[in-house]
Design an enzyme around this catalytic site. Structure first.
Site: not given
Ligand code: ME8
Length: 506
Positions: A17, A20, A125, A128, A296, A143, A146, A299
């Site tokens: 999304h 990412h 959770c 997380c 926030k 949480c 979430h 969907k």
């Molecule tokens: O936490 N606005 O993965 P994740 C800005 N796998 N950036 C955002 C966002 C938003 N609304 N939502 C997500 C994980 N991000 C672990 C990480 S690293 C060793 C392991 C981005 O899929 C932002 O960089 O939940 C956030 O920290 C990351 O996606 C979380 O991705």
């Protein structure tokens, strides 16, 4: 000089999304900035393939877990490729070399008696992928990060890493290295997390619950906690534990969203200290994108922003522009398809693209397809040239993540100044009289050369469109290391093929 930028590796329990796309695009902008300064760069991004959430997502689709991981991994890779993220390494934690190295790190820490086995009863959770204390939960026991995923009660025997022996040392490191965590607001948040004694961190999951993970080297009934495994990617990507990773590691900067400050600011440095390894250079933290009105994205509300859908409307650079321009350093920023389209039309379309089209087409038609050769410059010309040079100066220097929006803002201001200059100088009128034609040529030249400077800087933010603009100007290729300079567009040079850079979107 080496600089290594990492993004989080994203969970593959759903499609990629906008959040990412954001962190990986920002990482790409930073890579291009440092490359322009002459740094040797390494950028890693990718996916986190282990843990309970991913395992359950595959089960929900009734897919073989490996086929599921391959499918999602390709979706993430495709989005990053599409948006011009120039990663050097795409991380998949299912890679054998990564798994062996993770097990090696665990064994080293285990051998130092820093990992203990014990019984744990409490809440978990899945969102997380973390055990939660009662104080971490909302009043109704969920949480806060979430709210739609119910926390689970667990009663398990697991392996735990001792964190407390390293807390003071980590606080000292943060104080001794003011740039270690930025911006300040997040550094303060981290210091608050470290103000109280730290509980041991559970680093295992019994195979009876989770199978998707790296087996513990000292107990085959368990897999490694997904966060322990995922964080280690930052080292395994650059070849650790083999020699040769050291120089990259010394220049390593992690980019993360604020949601994962604790794993990166507490767990990861302590894992490294426990393993006897040096800490990365810097942790740069950004806030979140939220829907219009500060709601926030979800969907069910229908206010999510799908990167591919946006790209169909405003192109890759339309999205890159919005993301680079509108993230605020330490508070959440709004995003919606409408806001992206508005910004695209008013800034890229009207202010930047239109000016290039008008001036280049007029020069092409009236000056024999060439960049008009300038005569003597006036005070107004010199003033504009100084404004543009000052505005792009930041792109000729190191840009911190939090400073990107301010630097892009300066470009918008320079484009405004160029539009005002053209309106005041009115080359279209100057061309009508023989005696003011030379002045007309000078005004056109000054504008075209200023645009060249602007687009040379913008290669760091919107590389594809900037490349097209520079090709329209038939500008000589810019040198590396790059620094903004005037008068590199030769007067009398033929223009390139002209077109519309940012066609208006309804
Ligand atoms: O936490 N606005 O993965 P994740 C800005 N796998 N950036 C955002 C966002 C938003 N609304 N939502 C997500 C994980 N991000 C672990 C990480 S690293 C060793 C392991 C981005 O899929 C932002 O960089 O939940 C956030 O920290 C990351 O996606 C979380 O991705």
């Amino acid at each position: 000089m080496k600089s290594y930028i990492t993004t989080p590796i994203y969970y593959v329990n759903g499609k990629p999304h906008i959040g990412h796309a954001y962190t990986s695009i920002v990482a790409d902008i930073m890579k291009r900035n440092r490359e322009a300064l002459g740094y040797e760069m390494m950028l890693s991004t990718g996916v986190d393939e282990h843990g309970q959430k991913n395992q359950e997502a595959a089960a929900d689709l009734e897919m073989d877990v490996n086929a599921y991981l391959d499918m999602r991994c390709k979706e993430f890779k495709d989005v990053f490729d599409q948006f011009g993220v120039s990663y050097d390494y795409f991380v998949r934690t299912s890679r054998d070399g990564h798994k062996t190295a993770v097990a090696g790190m665990e064994q080293t820490i285990f051998d130092k008696d820093l990992i203990v086995k014990k019984q744990y009863t409490g809440t978990y959770c899945k969102g997380c992928e973390e055990f939660k204390k009662e104080s971490d939960l909302t009043e109704d026991g969920q949480c806060p990060l979430h709210p739609t995923m119910k926390v689970e009660t667990t009663d398990e025997t697991n392996y735990f890493l001792k964190l407390e022996p390293f807390r003071e040392k980590l606080l000292q490191h943060i104080d001794d290295n003011p740039d270690f965590v930025q911006p300040e607001a997040f550094k303060n948040e981290l210091k608050k997390m470290l103000a109280e004694p730290l509980e041991d961190l559970c680093i295992s999951r019994p195979k009876s619950r989770v199978t998707l993970g790296v087996e513990l080297p000292f107990d085959q009934d368990f897999v490694t906690y997904v966060w322990f495994d995922a964080l280690a990617n930052y080292l395994t990507n650059i070849g650790w534990p083999e020699n040769g990773y050291e120089d990259w590691w010394a220049g390593c900067e992690h980019l993360i969203g604020k949601d994962i400050l604790k794993p990166h600011g507490v767990y990861w440095p302590i894992m490294l200290m426990a393993a006897g390894l040096p800490l990365p250079k810097k942790l740069s933290v950004h806030s979140h994108w939220v829907g219009a009105g500060g709601v926030k994205m979800s969907k069910s509300i229908g206010n999510t922003v799908d990167p591919e859908e946006v790209a169909e409307k405003v192109g890759i650079d339309g999205l890159r522009w919005y993301l680079a321009r509108h993230m605020r350093a330490d508070s959440d920023s709004q995003i919606s398809v409408d806001l992206i389209i508005q910004t695209f039309n008013s800034e890229l379309g009207n202010k930047i693209g239109n000016l290039l089209s008008r001036v280049a087409k007029f020069s092409n038609k009236n000056f024999d397809g060439k960049v008009p050769a300038p005569g003597a410059l006036t005070a107004e010309d010199e003033a504009l040239r100084k404004t543009v040079l000052d505005a792009v100066a930041g792109f000729g220097a190191w840009i911190d993540m939090a400073d990107i929006p301010a630097q892009v803002q300066k470009i918008v201001e320079a484009a405004t100044a160029m539009n005002e200059y053209i309106d005041q100088q009115a080359p279209w009128s100057l061309f009508k009289n023989e005696e003011t034609r030379e002045r007309c040529a000078t005004v056109l030249y000054v504008t075209l050369d200023c645009q060249r400077v602007l687009f040379e800087a913008l290669r760091q933010v919107i590389p594809a469109s900037s490349g097209k603009a520079l090709a329209m100007l038939n500008a000589p290729s810019a040198e590396t290391p790059w620094k903004p300079e005037l008068d590199r567009l030769p007067g009398g040079n033929p223009l390139g093929e002209l077109g519309t850079l940012f066609p208006r979107v309804q």
